[in-house]
Design an enzyme around this catalytic site. Structure first.
Site, PDB file in Angstrom:
ATOM      1  N   CYS A   2       0.828  -1.193   0.000  1.00  0.00           N
ATOM      2  CA  CYS A   2       0.000   0.000   0.000  1.00  0.00           C
ATOM      3  C   CYS A   2       0.875   1.260   0.000  1.00  0.00           C
ATOM      4  O   CYS A   2       1.882   1.311   0.692  1.00  0.00           O
ATOM      5  CB  CYS A   2      -0.950   0.107   1.186  1.00  0.00           C
ATOM      6  N   ARG A  30       4.097  -0.484  -4.638  1.00  0.00           N
ATOM      7  CA  ARG A  30       3.743  -0.867  -3.267  1.00  0.00           C
ATOM      8  C   ARG A  30       2.409  -1.605  -3.192  1.00  0.00           C
ATOM      9  O   ARG A  30       2.020  -2.095  -2.142  1.00  0.00           O
ATOM     10  CB  ARG A  30       3.681   0.374  -2.363  1.00  0.00           C
ATOM     11  N   TRP A  74      -2.794  -2.709  -1.755  1.00  0.00           N
ATOM     12  CA  TRP A  74      -2.482  -4.136  -1.821  1.00  0.00           C
ATOM     13  C   TRP A  74      -3.461  -4.770  -0.838  1.00  0.00           C
ATOM     14  O   TRP A  74      -3.346  -4.581   0.372  1.00  0.00           O
ATOM     15  CB  TRP A  74      -1.029  -4.388  -1.403  1.00  0.00           C
ATOM     16  N   ASN A 100      -2.419   2.048   5.734  1.00  0.00           N
ATOM     17  CA  ASN A 100      -1.446   1.041   5.318  1.00  0.00           C
ATOM     18  C   ASN A 100      -1.150   0.187   6.546  1.00  0.00           C
ATOM     19  O   ASN A 100      -0.536   0.664   7.503  1.00  0.00           O
ATOM     20  CB  ASN A 100      -0.170   1.742   4.819  1.00  0.00           C
ATOM     21  N   GLY A 101      -1.618  -1.048   6.529  1.00  0.00           N
ATOM     22  CA  GLY A 101      -1.401  -1.912   7.692  1.00  0.00           C
ATOM     23  C   GLY A 101      -2.571  -2.852   7.863  1.00  0.00           C
ATOM     24  O   GLY A 101      -3.371  -3.042   6.945  1.00  0.00           O
ATOM     25  N   GLU A 497      16.882 -18.689  -5.257  1.00  0.00           N
ATOM     26  CA  GLU A 497      16.568 -17.352  -5.763  1.00  0.00           C
ATOM     27  C   GLU A 497      16.140 -17.422  -7.237  1.00  0.00           C
ATOM     28  O   GLU A 497      15.192 -16.749  -7.649  1.00  0.00           O
ATOM     29  CB  GLU A 497      17.781 -16.423  -5.563  1.00  0.00           C
ATOM     30  N   LYS A 501      12.506 -16.196  -8.550  1.00  0.00           N
ATOM     31  CA  LYS A 501      12.346 -15.146  -9.567  1.00  0.00           C
ATOM     32  C   LYS A 501      11.342 -15.592 -10.616  1.00  0.00           C
ATOM     33  O   LYS A 501      10.459 -14.846 -11.028  1.00  0.00           O
ATOM     34  CB  LYS A 501      13.714 -14.891 -10.183  1.00  0.00           C
ATOM     35  N   GLU A 504       7.715 -15.868  -9.283  1.00  0.00           N
ATOM     36  CA  GLU A 504       7.075 -14.580  -9.000  1.00  0.00           C
ATOM     37  C   GLU A 504       6.398 -13.945 -10.205  1.00  0.00           C
ATOM     38  O   GLU A 504       5.327 -13.385 -10.086  1.00  0.00           O
ATOM     39  CB  GLU A 504       8.131 -13.575  -8.490  1.00  0.00           C
ATOM     40  N   HIS A 520      17.160 -37.901  -2.142  1.00  0.00           N
ATOM     41  CA  HIS A 520      16.432 -38.117  -0.881  1.00  0.00           C
ATOM     42  C   HIS A 520      14.934 -37.909  -1.039  1.00  0.00           C
ATOM     43  O   HIS A 520      14.225 -37.724  -0.065  1.00  0.00           O
ATOM     44  CB  HIS A 520      17.013 -37.213   0.210  1.00  0.00           C
ATOM     45  N   LYS A 615       5.827  -4.648  -3.410  1.00  0.00           N
ATOM     46  CA  LYS A 615       7.268  -4.524  -3.217  1.00  0.00           C
ATOM     47  C   LYS A 615       7.690  -4.568  -1.757  1.00  0.00           C
ATOM     48  O   LYS A 615       8.593  -5.273  -1.385  1.00  0.00           O
ATOM     49  CB  LYS A 615       7.725  -3.219  -3.859  1.00  0.00           C
TER      50      LYS A 615
HETATM   51  C1  F6R Z   1      11.391 -11.157  -4.283  1.00  0.00           C
HETATM   52  C2  F6R Z   1      11.349 -10.062  -3.344  1.00  0.00           C
HETATM   53  C3  F6R Z   1      10.956 -10.366  -1.950  1.00  0.00           C
HETATM   54  C4  F6R Z   1      11.739  -9.492  -0.980  1.00  0.00           C
HETATM   55  C5  F6R Z   1      11.227  -9.671   0.450  1.00  0.00           C
HETATM   56  C6  F6R Z   1      12.008  -8.805   1.428  1.00  0.00           C
HETATM   57  O1  F6R Z   1      11.783 -10.738  -5.552  1.00  0.00           O
HETATM   58  O2  F6R Z   1      11.595  -8.943  -3.684  1.00  0.00           O
HETATM   59  O3  F6R Z   1      11.100 -11.718  -1.640  1.00  0.00           O
HETATM   60  O4  F6R Z   1      13.089  -9.816  -1.050  1.00  0.00           O
HETATM   61  O5  F6R Z   1       9.889  -9.334   0.506  1.00  0.00           O
HETATM   62  O6  F6R Z   1      11.946  -7.465   1.078  1.00  0.00           O
HETATM   63  P1  F6R Z   1      13.065  -6.466   1.524  1.00  0.00           P
HETATM   64  O7  F6R Z   1      14.307  -6.824   0.781  1.00  0.00           O
HETATM   65  O8  F6R Z   1      12.541  -5.117   1.149  1.00  0.00           O
HETATM   66  O9  F6R Z   1      13.244  -6.650   2.996  1.00  0.00           O
END
Ligand code: F6R
Length: 620
Positions: A2, A30, A74, A100-101, A497, A501, A504, A520, A615
C-alpha cells in the site's frame, strides 16, 4: 504494501488531484490492486476510486481546494473492488481515511461499532478506523458542548472546567483516540473537510513528510518527493502529524504532547525513476547490475572496519532477511562460515526459536531492499531490546531498519521499482563478499574482483546471442508446469533465488533445491520430459556433484538445462554464464533473471507488477 500520499498546497492553487495521482504512480510498486484519491472542494470532498493500474481520473474535481489524500492498495481485508478501495469516507461525508497496515482487532472493534449503530459498507478493516474517528469526534464534541453549558449555567465554575478545544484539536484528538484502540501495525491518514486539516499517524508502515515553501506532502516513501521538495521529515512510529495549509506540527500519538520536527535535506542523487528506453523496469534493473555491483561496495576499507571489529569479537554472527533478501543473507552467512566464522542465516518469518539463544555477544546483519519489511523488523526490534549489535545493508535510504542499526550500509543500487528483486539481491551478495574478504585482509583483491565482475556482466549483456538462447528456451517453457533447479553449496541459494524469480512473475512452479537433496526424495517427481536446471559452477567438486545429479535426472528422461561457462554433453540447453570464483552466485543468477523476464513476456504477464505481490511487505 500500500502506498499513501497526502498533499497540501498554497491557498489558491488547485493542482492537488494531479499531484496525488502523480505521487501514487511513483509508489504503484507498493500495491496495485486498486487506487483512489480524495480532494477537498468548495462543496465537500471529491472522491474517485478505481481497480487496476493507476491511470487518469475520470473527472476532475470542481472548485478544488489545495489539499487531498490518495492511496494505492495491496488488498488484505476485502476483495479487489472499487468499494473496498481507499480512501474511505465517513458516514457524514466530513472526512476520509487511507490506511497502510492491518487492524488486528478489527472484528472486535467492528462488533462494538455495529452495536453503536454504525453500518459497514465495505469489507475492509480500514472502515473501523473511519467509524471510530467519527465516534470519538462525536464524543469529544458532546463533552465540549456539556462543558459549554455548565459554564453558562455556572460562570463560577469556569476556572475548574476544561479549556475549550479548537475544532482542529478535537479532530486531532479523535484520530489519536482511535489510534490508541487499534492493535497491529497501522499507519493511516485522515483528511477533514471541516477543519481543512490532514492528520496522520505512523505505526509500522513508513511515512515521510516533504516540505517546500509552496507545498507539503506526506508519502510512504521518498520517491514521489524527489524533485518536488528540498526538505523531508521522517515520521517515527507513534508520531502524529497535523498539516493545515503549509503549517506542520508533530505530536506523540501516545501522549498528545507536541514533539520537535527534525528536518533534513532530501538527497536528490537518486537515479531517475523512468524506464530509460527499456520496455519494463525489470529488464532495466537487470541491465543496471553491471554498474550496481560496484556501487554496492563503494566503501573504503576504513568504513568497513568498525563493523569488522564487532564481527571479529562476536561469539556468533546471524544474518537475517525475508524472501530474496533471506537468500542473500544465506549467501553472506556462507561467506562468513567459509572464512571460519560461526555464522547462521535466519529466515525472518521463522526466526522466533532463535531469539532466546541470540545474546549481546553476537552480531546480527539484517539484509533488506526496503528496510521496511515487517517480518525482519519484528525480529530485529526484539534483538535490539536484548542489546544485540545490529548491522544492516539496505537499499532505500533512511529506512526504519537503517535507523535502528548500529552499523549502517547501503546497497546504493538506486530505486528498485520492479516488484521482483534483481539488482538489490546481487548488490547485497556482493557487499557481503567484500565485507568478508576485508575481514580476511583481502579488501583490495575483493574490490578488483568486483570490478572484473562488472566487466564480465557488461560483456555478457552486450552479447545478444546469450539472450537469444534464453528467449528460445522461454518459448519452450510456456507449457511446462513444474521445473526443478539444482544447485550445490554456494549455488544452493542461487537455485532458490532463481526459482523464486521465475515463480514470482511467470506463476510457474519452479522449485529450487540443493542438488544433494535429489536422491532423498525429489527425484520421484522427475519423469520423461521434465525440465531440470543445473547450476554448474564453483569448485571442481561442486561442479562434479551437480553434474552427477544432472546425469541421474537425465537417465530418467529429464530435459537438462545447464547454467555454466562451458557446454556439456548432459545439457539439452546450455545457458552461458561466466565463472567468477567467489562471485559466481552473481554471474549464475543473471540467466534466471532474464529467463523469468522473457517467460513472463511470452505468457503476457506484466513483469513489473506480478499478481498478488507488492514490493515492500510492511504487514505481517
Ligand atoms: C522477491 C522479493 C521479496 C523481498 C522480500 C524482502 O523478488 O523482492 O522476496 O526480497 O519481501 O523485502 P526487503 O528486501 O525489502 O526486505
Amino acid at each position: 504494501m500500500c502506498g499513501i500520499i497526502a498533499y497540501s498546497g498554497k491557498n489558491g492553487t488547485n493542482n492537488s488531484a494531479r499531484e496525488l495521482v502523480e505521487g501514487l504512480k511513483k509508489m504503484e510498486y507498493r500495491g496495485y490492486d486498486s487506487w483512489g484519491v480524495a480532494v477537498a472542494t468548495d462543496q465537500g470532498i471529491f472522491l474517485e476510486r478505481k481497480t487496476g493500474p493507476i491511470s487518469r481520473l475520470n473527472k476532475n474535481p470542481q472548485k478544488a481546494l489545495p489539499f487531498g489524500i490518495g492511496h494505492t492498495r495491496w488488498a488484505t481485508h476485502g476483495g479487489v473492488t472499487e468499494n473496498n478501495a481507499h480512501p474511505h469516507v465517513s458516514s457524514d461525508g466530513r472526512f476520509v481515511v487511507v490506511q497502510n497496515g492491518i487492524v488486528e482487532n478489527f472484528l472486535e472493534l467492528k462488533k462494538v461499532l455495529q452495536k453503536k449503530g454504525y453500518k459497514f459498507v465495505t469489507q475492509t478493516d480500514t472502515e473501523v478506523i473511519v467509524h471510530l474517528v467519527h465516534w470519538e469526534l462525536e464524543k469529544l464534541n458532546k463533552e465540549q458542548e456539556l462543558d459549554k453549558k455548565s459554564k453558562i449555567s455556572s460562570p463560577l465554575s469556569s476556572t475548574s472546567s476544561k479549556s475549550k478545544l479548537s475544532i482542529e484539536k478535537i479532530f486531532r484528538e479523535a484520530v489519536r483516540a482511535t489510534f490508541l484502540q487499534l492493535s497491529g501495525r497501522n499507519t493511516f491518514v485522515a483528511l477533514d473537510r471541516k477543519t481543512e486539516s490532514i492528520v496522520a499517524i505512523r505505526q509500522g508502515s513508513p511515512l515521510v513528510i516533504g516540505k517546500s515553501d509552496k507545498e507539503v506532502f506526506l508519502a510512504s516513501d521518498t520517491l514521489p518527493l524527489l524533485g518536488k521538495v528540498p526538505e523531508i521529515v521522517y515520521v517515527d512510529d507513534d508520531q502524529l502529524v497535523e498539516i493545515k495549509g503549509l503549517s506542520l506540527q508533530m505530536f506523540s500519538a501516545k501522549t498528545g504532547k507536541e514533539v520537535k520536527i527534525k528536518t533534513q535535506k532530501l538527497s536528490q542523487e537518486v537515479s531517475k525513476i523512468d524506464k530509460d528506453g527499456f520496455d519494463h523496469f525489470m529488464i532495466k534493473e537487470i541491465y543496471e547490475q553491471q554498474h550496481t555491483v560496484t556501487e554496492a561496495v563503494s566503501y573504503s576499507e576504513e568504513e568497513f572496519l568498525p563493523l569488522i571489529k564487532e564481527l571479529k569479537k562476536a561469539e556468533k554472527i546471524y544474518t537475517i532477511g525475508a524472501g530474496t533478501a533471506a537468500f542473500a543473507a544465506g549467501q553472506i552467512a556462507r561467506f562468513l562460515r567459509e572464512a571460519g566464522y560461526s555464522a547462521y542465516e535466519l529466515i525472518a518469518y521463522d526466526a522466533e526459536s532463535y531469539i532466546p539463544i541470540i545474546t549481546k555477544k553476537d552480531v546480527v546483519i539484517a539484509v533488506s531492499q526496503s528496510g521496511e519489511t515487517a517480518d525482519t523488523l519484528e525480529v530485529v526490534k526484539v534483538l535490539k531490546k536484548k542489546k544485540v549489535p545490529l548491522a544492516s545493508i539496505v537499499n532505500m535510504m533512511n529506512s526504519t531498519l537503517t535507523r535502528m542499526s548500529d552499523y549502517q550500509f547501503f546497497s546504493r543500487s538506486g530505486p528498485e521499482i520492479c516488484v521482483a528483486s534483481t539488482k538489490a539481491y546481487t548488490a547485497q551478495v556482493v557487499w557481503g563478499y567484500v565485507l568478508v574478504q576485508t575481514m580476511m585482509g583481502n579488501y583490495r583483491k575483493a574490490q578488483r574482483e568486483v570490478h572484473e565482475l562488472s566487466t564480465q556482466l557488461q560483456e555478457y549483456f552486450q552479447q545478444k546471442k546469450y539472450q537469444k538462447v534464453i528467449k528460445k528456451l522461454a518459448q519452450k517453457l510456456v507449457k511446462e508446469e513444474h521445473v526443478f533447479v539444482l544447485g550445490k553449496s554456494q549455488h544452493m541459494y542461487t537455485s532458490l533465488e532463481g526459482a523464486l524469480k521465475i515463480k514470482e512473475i511467470t506463476y510457474k512452479h519452479f522449485e529450487g533445491f540443493s542438488a544433494g537433496e535429489l536422491k532423498h526424495g525429489v527425484i520421484a517427481l522427475v519423469e520423461k520430459g521434465t525440465y531440470v536446471f543445473g547450476i554448474v559452477g564453483g569448485s571442481t567438486k561442486e561442479k562434479q556433484e551437480t553434474l552427477n545429479a544432472l546425469a541421474e535426472v537425465k537417465a530418467r528422461g529429464a530435459k537438462v538445462v545447464g547454467i555454466a561457462s562451458e557446454p556439456h554433453e548432459f545439457f539439452d540447453v546450455h545457458l552461458f554464464a561466466p565463472d567468477s570464483n567467489g562471485l559466481d552466485p552473481i554471474t549464475k543468477i543473471i540467466p534466471f533473471q532474464l529467463l523469468s523476464y522473457y517467460l513472463a513476456l511470452e505468457l503476457k504477464n506484466d513483469p513489473d507488477k506480478p499478481r498478488n505481490l507488492a514490493k515492500s511487505v510492511t504487514v505481517k
